[in-house]
Design an enzyme around this catalytic site. Sequence first.
Site, PDB file in Angstrom:
ATOM      1  N   ARG A   1      35.629  44.087  37.178  1.00  0.00           N
ATOM      2  CA  ARG A   1      34.276  44.650  37.215  1.00  0.00           C
ATOM      3  C   ARG A   1      33.688  44.525  38.606  1.00  0.00           C
ATOM      4  NH1 ARG A   1      32.613  45.734  32.233  1.00  0.00           N
ATOM      5  NH2 ARG A   1      34.126  44.934  30.738  1.00  0.00           N
TER       6      ARG A   1
ATOM      7  N   ASN B   1      37.344  37.295  46.505  1.00  0.00           N
ATOM      8  CA  ASN B   1      38.165  38.208  45.711  1.00  0.00           C
ATOM      9  C   ASN B   1      39.486  38.440  46.426  1.00  0.00           C
ATOM     10  OD1 ASN B   1      38.823  40.152  43.664  1.00  0.00           O
ATOM     11  ND2 ASN B   1      38.260  41.792  45.073  1.00  0.00           N
TER      12      ASN B   1
ATOM     13  N   HIS C   1      42.267  41.564  46.875  1.00  0.00           N
ATOM     14  CA  HIS C   1      42.489  42.985  46.601  1.00  0.00           C
ATOM     15  C   HIS C   1      43.912  43.344  47.041  1.00  0.00           C
ATOM     16  CE1 HIS C   1      41.734  47.196  46.043  1.00  0.00           C
ATOM     17  NE2 HIS C   1      42.264  47.410  47.226  1.00  0.00           N
TER      18      HIS C   1
HETATM   19  C1  GRF Z   1      46.051  41.325  41.440  1.00  0.00           C
HETATM   20  O1  GRF Z   1      46.855  42.402  41.844  1.00  0.00           O
HETATM   21  C2  GRF Z   1      44.881  41.181  42.360  1.00  0.00           C
HETATM   22  O2  GRF Z   1      45.167  41.555  43.667  1.00  0.00           O
HETATM   23  C3  GRF Z   1      43.866  42.124  41.760  1.00  0.00           C
HETATM   24  O3  GRF Z   1      44.057  42.042  40.382  1.00  0.00           O
HETATM   25  C4  GRF Z   1      45.391  41.618  40.104  1.00  0.00           C
HETATM   26  C5  GRF Z   1      45.255  40.401  39.260  1.00  0.00           C
HETATM   27  O4  GRF Z   1      46.475  39.960  38.755  1.00  0.00           O
HETATM   28  N1  GRF Z   1      42.531  41.781  42.156  1.00  0.00           N
HETATM   29  P1  GRF Z   1      46.538  38.611  37.938  1.00  0.00           P
HETATM   30  O5  GRF Z   1      45.616  38.777  36.734  1.00  0.00           O
HETATM   31  O6  GRF Z   1      46.051  37.521  38.831  1.00  0.00           O
HETATM   32  O7  GRF Z   1      47.954  38.452  37.531  1.00  0.00           O
END
Ligand code: GRF
Length: 220
Positions: free
Chosen positions: A93, A109, A111
């Site tokens: 979100r 975060n 990404h």
């Molecule tokens: C990862 O690819 C991260 O970069 C993105 O969401 C995904 C989360 O994966 N923000 P997980 O739930 O930590 O396995």
Amino acid sequence: MSNLKLGILASGRGSNFQSIIDAINSGRVKAEIAVLITDNTSAFAIERAKKHGIEYLVIRPKEYAKRDDFFIKIAEELKKRDVGLVVLAGFMRIVGKPLIDAFPGMIMNIHPALLPSFPGLHGQKQAFEYGVKFSGFTVHFVDEGVDTGPIIIQSVVPVYDDDTAEILASRILTEEHRIYPQAIHFYAEGKLEIKDRKVRIKYIEKKLLKALHNPPLSGF
Ligand code: GRF
């Protein structure tokens, strides 16, 4: 001094959440996880929290009349537990203003692309389909935009001719697991300084800094 308390927000499988748990358990990161908050009752992250005896809360937006109220509730629960860093680990979100205001410069975060390229959903697939030769991921502080906050660490991952979007995503994920805890460690040690949207890692050894910019990183 007591350990930094982390509040983890995750919506899905939680493999980054797991990498943070593991880094804390092995002593690589001096912090503790105060709570996992998820917006998804079937998130696998919940199983990980249960397994490691971490408190978890399910807070679902549809139970709140306004989007802001959902984020106010999350902020309240994090404050109650004295959280000093909010870590988004696959939280699907866009973070609302009430939460950002409650934790200024205190939300991180990860990404799965090299920002500012390929923000938003499925960064790995966007980069793959664009045909880039290198992609990677970005750890950044969260502001009100979509993946626009100050960048803390980026890591580069090559794209090979016989890759698929899934293979690339998994190569990126392996790196995420190694570096996200490192960024949290820097924060916990008070080493991150934000000025004019630039994040500087203070007191870092030249060798480590060089390694961060030239993966693969050995050590940490
Ligand atoms: C990862 O690819 C991260 O970069 C993105 O969401 C995904 C989360 O994966 N923000 P997980 O739930 O930590 O396995």
